[in-house]
Scaffold this motif. Structure first.
Motif, mmCIF file in Angstrom:
data_model
loop_
_atom_site.group_PDB
_atom_site.id
_atom_site.type_symbol
_atom_site.label_atom_id
_atom_site.label_comp_id
_atom_site.label_asym_id
_atom_site.label_seq_id
_atom_site.Cartn_x
_atom_site.Cartn_y
_atom_site.Cartn_z
ATOM 1 N N ARG A 174 0.842 -1.202 0.000
ATOM 2 C CA ARG A 174 0.000 0.000 0.000
ATOM 3 C C ARG A 174 0.872 1.245 0.000
ATOM 4 N NH1 ARG A 174 -2.289 -1.474 5.907
ATOM 5 N NH2 ARG A 174 -0.431 -0.919 7.061
ATOM 6 N N LEU A 175 0.271 2.323 -0.433
ATOM 7 C CA LEU A 175 0.980 3.599 -0.491
ATOM 8 C C LEU A 175 1.185 4.147 0.912
ATOM 9 C CD1 LEU A 175 -0.923 5.300 -3.444
ATOM 10 C CD2 LEU A 175 1.280 4.126 -3.531
ATOM 11 N N THR A 176 2.332 4.762 1.128
ATOM 12 C CA THR A 176 2.592 5.471 2.378
ATOM 13 C C THR A 176 2.112 6.914 2.213
ATOM 14 O OG1 THR A 176 4.767 6.189 1.616
ATOM 15 C CG2 THR A 176 4.655 4.070 2.823
ATOM 16 N N ALA A 177 2.257 7.690 3.262
ATOM 17 C CA ALA A 177 1.911 9.114 3.176
ATOM 18 C C ALA A 177 2.749 9.795 2.092
ATOM 19 C CB ALA A 177 2.119 9.792 4.529
ATOM 20 N N LYS A 178 4.003 9.379 1.946
ATOM 21 C CA LYS A 178 4.871 9.946 0.909
ATOM 22 C C LYS A 178 4.337 9.599 -0.482
ATOM 23 C CE LYS A 178 9.710 10.090 -0.563
ATOM 24 N NZ LYS A 178 11.078 9.584 -0.316
ATOM 25 N N GLY A 179 3.855 8.375 -0.661
ATOM 26 C CA GLY A 179 3.282 7.967 -1.943
ATOM 27 C C GLY A 179 2.021 8.744 -2.269
ATOM 28 N N ILE A 180 1.189 8.940 -1.279
ATOM 29 C CA ILE A 180 -0.047 9.709 -1.473
ATOM 30 C C ILE A 180 0.280 11.164 -1.785
ATOM 31 C CG2 ILE A 180 -2.133 10.558 -0.313
ATOM 32 C CD1 ILE A 180 -2.140 7.764 1.145
ATOM 33 N N ASP A 181 1.294 11.717 -1.119
ATOM 34 C CA ASP A 181 1.710 13.091 -1.407
ATOM 35 C C ASP A 181 2.189 13.208 -2.851
ATOM 36 O OD1 ASP A 181 2.405 15.878 -0.492
ATOM 37 O OD2 ASP A 181 4.399 15.189 -1.130
ATOM 38 N N MET A 182 2.928 12.215 -3.325
ATOM 39 C CA MET A 182 3.396 12.246 -4.717
ATOM 40 C C MET A 182 2.212 12.309 -5.673
ATOM 41 S SD MET A 182 4.250 10.875 -7.882
ATOM 42 C CE MET A 182 3.553 9.258 -7.748
ATOM 43 N N LEU A 183 1.179 11.514 -5.414
ATOM 44 C CA LEU A 183 -0.010 11.544 -6.272
ATOM 45 C C LEU A 183 -0.711 12.900 -6.209
ATOM 46 C CD1 LEU A 183 -1.598 8.012 -5.744
ATOM 47 C CD2 LEU A 183 -0.445 8.890 -7.786
ATOM 48 N N THR A 184 -0.770 13.478 -5.031
ATOM 49 C CA THR A 184 -1.415 14.786 -4.858
ATOM 50 C C THR A 184 -0.661 15.865 -5.629
ATOM 51 O OG1 THR A 184 -2.232 14.121 -2.682
ATOM 52 C CG2 THR A 184 -2.165 16.487 -3.138
ATOM 53 N N VAL A 185 0.661 15.861 -5.500
ATOM 54 C CA VAL A 185 1.487 16.843 -6.211
ATOM 55 C C VAL A 185 1.329 16.663 -7.716
ATOM 56 C CG1 VAL A 185 3.871 17.568 -6.691
ATOM 57 C CG2 VAL A 185 3.144 17.123 -4.331
ATOM 58 N N SER A 186 1.346 15.403 -8.185
ATOM 59 C CA SER A 186 1.245 15.181 -9.636
ATOM 60 C C SER A 186 -0.124 15.615 -10.160
ATOM 61 C CB SER A 186 1.550 13.730 -9.996
ATOM 62 O OG SER A 186 0.597 12.846 -9.480
ATOM 63 N N ALA A 187 -1.185 15.399 -9.395
ATOM 64 C CA ALA A 187 -2.518 15.830 -9.838
ATOM 65 C C ALA A 187 -2.564 17.357 -9.997
ATOM 66 C CB ALA A 187 -3.584 15.360 -8.851
ATOM 67 N N ARG A 188 -2.005 18.071 -9.031
ATOM 68 C CA ARG A 188 -1.950 19.544 -9.133
ATOM 69 C C ARG A 188 -1.112 19.963 -10.340
ATOM 70 N NH1 ARG A 188 -1.118 19.742 -3.275
ATOM 71 N NH2 ARG A 188 1.084 19.972 -3.755
ATOM 72 N N SER A 189 -0.033 19.254 -10.570
ATOM 73 C CA SER A 189 0.843 19.578 -11.689
ATOM 74 C C SER A 189 0.120 19.396 -13.019
ATOM 75 C CB SER A 189 2.098 18.697 -11.636
ATOM 76 O OG SER A 189 2.959 19.015 -12.689
ATOM 77 N N PHE A 190 -0.592 18.276 -13.175
ATOM 78 C CA PHE A 190 -1.323 18.040 -14.426
ATOM 79 C C PHE A 190 -2.397 19.110 -14.642
ATOM 80 C CE2 PHE A 190 0.039 13.434 -13.915
ATOM 81 C CZ PHE A 190 1.017 13.519 -14.889
ATOM 82 N N ASP A 191 -3.046 19.549 -13.581
ATOM 83 C CA ASP A 191 -4.030 20.631 -13.708
ATOM 84 C C ASP A 191 -3.356 21.921 -14.169
ATOM 85 O OD1 ASP A 191 -6.119 18.969 -12.910
ATOM 86 O OD2 ASP A 191 -6.157 19.728 -10.848
#
Length: 157
Positions: free
Chosen positions: A97-114
């Motif tokens: 499962r994803l750690t908090a660091k993994g979830i943060d990476m997804l959050t940052v990438s979503a903002r970046s794509f937007d």
């Protein structure tokens, strides 16, 4: 009327646009403290999902061998993006499962794509970008996000 270009240029132009988006997103990720993630990791994180998965299931979802999935998991675990835990439904199984660091990476990438999409809308205009996206949906119907791309690139699918 625009002059027709050779057919081989279309996949190269699409790939160049894809590469431009991915490179910009990874620059944002590096700036936000994730310099070690690779483009393939986005597929891996999506395949792991919010509930986690096993190495076997991850391999199937990505279209790669169990060994390749295990190697990827080990690398991401070492970097702190994923963790292995006992499956609450079956103590014999290990869940990744994803750690908090993994979830943060997804959050940052979503903002970046937007952000990148907004920049593209400024460059070509929001109507043309919307038309391009509609055209791409018509030309490439079906699943929007194919998790098996890593295996497909390697000729495993």
């Amino acid at each position: 009327m625009a002059e027709a270009t050779p057919g081989y240029e279309l996949p190269l132009q699409l790939f160049a646009a894809f590469r431009t988006i991915i490179d910009a997103a990874h620059a944002d990720l590096a700036e936000a403290g994730h310099p070690d993630v690779k483009p393939m990791h986005g597929f891996v994180f999506q395949a792991i999902g919010a509930r986690g998965t096993t190495a076997v299931e991850l391999g199937v979802r990505l279209g790669v061998s169990k060994q390749a999935a295990g190697k990827t998991i080990a690398g991401l675990e070492k970097q702190g993006y994923v963790e292995r835990a006992t499956d609450p439904g079956d103590a014999r199984r290990k869940i990744v499962r994803l750690t908090a660091k993994g979830i943060d990476m997804l959050t940052v990438s979503a903002r970046s794509f937007d952000r990148i999409q907004a920049q593209w809308a400024e460059t070509v205009g929001p109507e043309r970008l919307a038309a391009l996206q509609a055209d791409l949906r018509a030309l490439a119907p079906g699943e929007l996000f194919r998790l098996d791309v890593p295996g497909w690139f390697n000729g495993e699918r």
